[in-house]
Design a protein around this motif. Structure first.
Motif, PDB file in Angstrom:
ATOM      1  N   ARG A 298       0.838  -1.198   0.000  1.00  0.00           N
ATOM      2  CA  ARG A 298       0.000   0.000   0.000  1.00  0.00           C
ATOM      3  C   ARG A 298       0.871   1.246   0.000  1.00  0.00           C
ATOM      4  N   ILE A 299       0.458   2.248  -0.762  1.00  0.00           N
ATOM      5  CA  ILE A 299       1.227   3.476  -0.886  1.00  0.00           C
ATOM      6  C   ILE A 299       0.541   4.613  -0.135  1.00  0.00           C
ATOM      7  N   TYR A 300       1.348   5.466   0.459  1.00  0.00           N
ATOM      8  CA  TYR A 300       0.864   6.624   1.223  1.00  0.00           C
ATOM      9  C   TYR A 300       1.702   7.837   0.837  1.00  0.00           C
ATOM     10  N   ALA A 301       1.082   8.989   0.780  1.00  0.00           N
ATOM     11  CA  ALA A 301       1.805  10.220   0.488  1.00  0.00           C
ATOM     12  C   ALA A 301       2.646  10.617   1.695  1.00  0.00           C
ATOM     13  N   ALA A 302       3.803  11.198   1.437  1.00  0.00           N
ATOM     14  CA  ALA A 302       4.732  11.714   2.450  1.00  0.00           C
ATOM     15  C   ALA A 302       5.494  10.594   3.137  1.00  0.00           C
ATOM     16  N   GLY A 303       6.712  10.919   3.539  1.00  0.00           N
ATOM     17  CA  GLY A 303       7.556   9.987   4.266  1.00  0.00           C
ATOM     18  C   GLY A 303       8.035  10.619   5.557  1.00  0.00           C
ATOM     19  N   PHE A 304       8.424   9.781   6.495  1.00  0.00           N
ATOM     20  CA  PHE A 304       8.895  10.267   7.788  1.00  0.00           C
ATOM     21  C   PHE A 304      10.340  10.746   7.684  1.00  0.00           C
ATOM     22  N   ASP A 305      10.646  11.853   8.383  1.00  0.00           N
ATOM     23  CA  ASP A 305      12.002  12.393   8.355  1.00  0.00           C
ATOM     24  C   ASP A 305      12.874  11.705   9.398  1.00  0.00           C
ATOM     25  N   SER A 306      14.071  12.232   9.615  1.00  0.00           N
ATOM     26  CA  SER A 306      15.017  11.601  10.543  1.00  0.00           C
ATOM     27  C   SER A 306      14.513  11.589  11.973  1.00  0.00           C
ATOM     28  N   SER A 307      13.540  12.453  12.286  1.00  0.00           N
ATOM     29  CA  SER A 307      12.941  12.467  13.623  1.00  0.00           C
ATOM     30  C   SER A 307      11.670  11.635  13.684  1.00  0.00           C
ATOM     31  N   LYS A 308      11.418  10.870  12.597  1.00  0.00           N
ATOM     32  CA  LYS A 308      10.233  10.025  12.483  1.00  0.00           C
ATOM     33  C   LYS A 308       8.939  10.830  12.496  1.00  0.00           C
ATOM     34  N   ASN A 309       9.011  12.009  11.895  1.00  0.00           N
ATOM     35  CA  ASN A 309       7.845  12.881  11.828  1.00  0.00           C
ATOM     36  C   ASN A 309       7.521  13.268  10.395  1.00  0.00           C
ATOM     37  N   ILE A 310       6.242  13.508  10.141  1.00  0.00           N
ATOM     38  CA  ILE A 310       5.766  14.096   8.889  1.00  0.00           C
ATOM     39  C   ILE A 310       5.121  15.424   9.242  1.00  0.00           C
ATOM     40  N   PHE A 311       5.570  16.502   8.584  1.00  0.00           N
ATOM     41  CA  PHE A 311       5.024  17.827   8.857  1.00  0.00           C
ATOM     42  C   PHE A 311       4.211  18.312   7.663  1.00  0.00           C
ATOM     43  N   LEU A 312       2.955  18.613   7.894  1.00  0.00           N
ATOM     44  CA  LEU A 312       2.115  19.260   6.882  1.00  0.00           C
ATOM     45  C   LEU A 312       1.911  20.696   7.331  1.00  0.00           C
ATOM     46  N   GLY A 313       2.523  21.626   6.577  1.00  0.00           N
ATOM     47  CA  GLY A 313       2.492  23.034   6.971  1.00  0.00           C
ATOM     48  C   GLY A 313       1.113  23.653   6.864  1.00  0.00           C
ATOM     49  N   GLU A 314       1.050  24.914   7.232  1.00  0.00           N
ATOM     50  CA  GLU A 314      -0.227  25.619   7.271  1.00  0.00           C
ATOM     51  C   GLU A 314      -0.852  25.733   5.885  1.00  0.00           C
ATOM     52  N   ARG A 315      -0.032  25.769   4.828  1.00  0.00           N
ATOM     53  CA  ARG A 315      -0.554  25.940   3.472  1.00  0.00           C
ATOM     54  C   ARG A 315      -0.881  24.610   2.784  1.00  0.00           C
TER      55      ARG A 315
END
Length: 354
Positions: free
Chosen positions: A85-102
């Motif tokens: 299964r595919i998902y948009a976005a990947g986790f960074d080195s801190s194991k986080n995904i950030f979706l900004g305000e925009r």
């Protein structure tokens, strides 16, 4: 959660003073693989922008790149049927995904958060799989949570498309994944078992060369170079007139500047007098892009990559995303946009006179 190195989290920024953090737990039944432009170790498959003509940015990651550093992630089941299964976005080195305000984000009817990345992750599942009988599917956008949506009006619009409830994010043999700068072809183990290998392609090349095709004018024998020399023009290289399909050896005459061939690319075929591009022929050397191990009877226009009839006809029907809202068919071996009525030409070879 953001400071916990063992916790995967998605950070949804709603405003400067309000955010929602969704925590993810470990799943011992799946393996996660990440794809993106970043060269950090947490990215399993590093991709770079590909431009028509088989040219890529290589290791030069410039600010002009449209591929996300952490583009997408694929979760593969460890047990049968081994669904991916595919998902948009990947986790960074801190194991986080950030979706900004925009970034496009919303709360689903069941109260959960979901969102889209800036340039989006688009997926197309061909109907009837990766075969000569398949039909191109519809391009969809995959969200951070793996839901399927219709495309946005433009690639980075903040308004999401309509939810497509009867489709899933499960990848199939032949699924295409577009990361806005590179398009990936997903092949399953079962599909590759039926596909030709590099050994099959080498056998086709040797079989073609053993038939000793000749230039119909110079009568010199033509031969495809080895797959390792797929970008080096050799003396016996076959060349083709794109407008008619007649295969010749290289010659420097027949230029038609009045037809736009000031640089020597427009030539008049000495057999049928048609005028058009005159390019070298290359065996397509990416076995995973072939539908079958048929003879090298057709070539993509205008690049000259050669493969089987079923393969060229399949890829000529596939429109790949380009820019904010355009779609073009392209050669699967070099990404050159296809031209002409069909996007390919049937090759007309001259056999040996002896």
């Amino acid at each position: 959660a953001l400071s916990n190195s063992d916790q995967h989290s998605v950070f949804y920024t709603l405003s400067q003073s309000r955010s929602v953090i969704v925590e993810y737990g470990h799943d011992s039944n799946t393996d996660m693989f990440q794809i993106g432009r970043s060269t950090e170790t947490l990215i399993d498959f590093v991709v770079t922008d590909t431009t028509p003509g088989n040219c890529s940015t290589g290791g030069l990651h410039t600010t002009q790149s449209t591929i996300s550093r952490f583009a997408c992630r694929i979760s593969c089941e460890r047990d049968p049927p081994y669904s991916a299964r595919i998902y948009a976005a990947g986790f960074d080195s801190s194991k986080n995904i950030f979706l900004g305000e925009r970034a496009a984000k919303w709360r689903t009817p069941d109260g959960l958060m979901d969102g889209l990345t800036t340039n989006g992750v688009l997926v197309m599942h061909p109907r009837q799989g990766f075969s000569d009988g398949s039909v191109p599917g519809v391009w969809r956008e995959i969200s951070v949570c793996g839901n399927v949506y219709a495309l946005r009006e433009t690639r980075s619009a903040q308004q999401r498309g309509k939810l497509v409830e009867n489709e899933s994010n499960v990848l199939q043999d032949g699924s295409l994944i577009d990361l806005c700068g590179a398009t990936l072809l997903w092949r399953t183990t079962e599909g590759l078992d039926k596909a030709p290998t590099l050994k099959h392609l080498e056998a086709l090349r040797q079989e073609f060369n053993a038939a000793r095709p000749q230039c119909p004018v110079g009568f010199n024998t033509l031969a495809f170079p080895s797959l390792e020399q797929c970008n080096v023009v050799v003396k016996k290289q076959p060349w083709v007139y794109i407008s008619c399909g007649h295969v010749h050896g290289y010659h420097s005459w027949g230029c038609r500047p009045e037809a736009g061939g000031g640089a020597g690319t427009e030539r008049e075929c000495p057999l049928c007098r048609r005028v058009g591009p005159y390019v070298p022929l290359w065996m397509g050397c990416e076995a995973g892009s072939y539908l079958d191990a048929g003879p090298p009877s057709h070539a993509f226009c205008p690049c000259g990559h050669v493969c089987s009839a079923k393969t060229v006809k399949y890829w000529a029907r596939i429109l790949l995303p380009h820019g904010t809202h355009d779609f073009h068919a392209a050669c699967p071996f070099c990404a050159t946009w296809l031209t002409g009525d069909k996007g390919y030409i049937k090759l007309i070879y001259q056999g040996p006179v002896d």
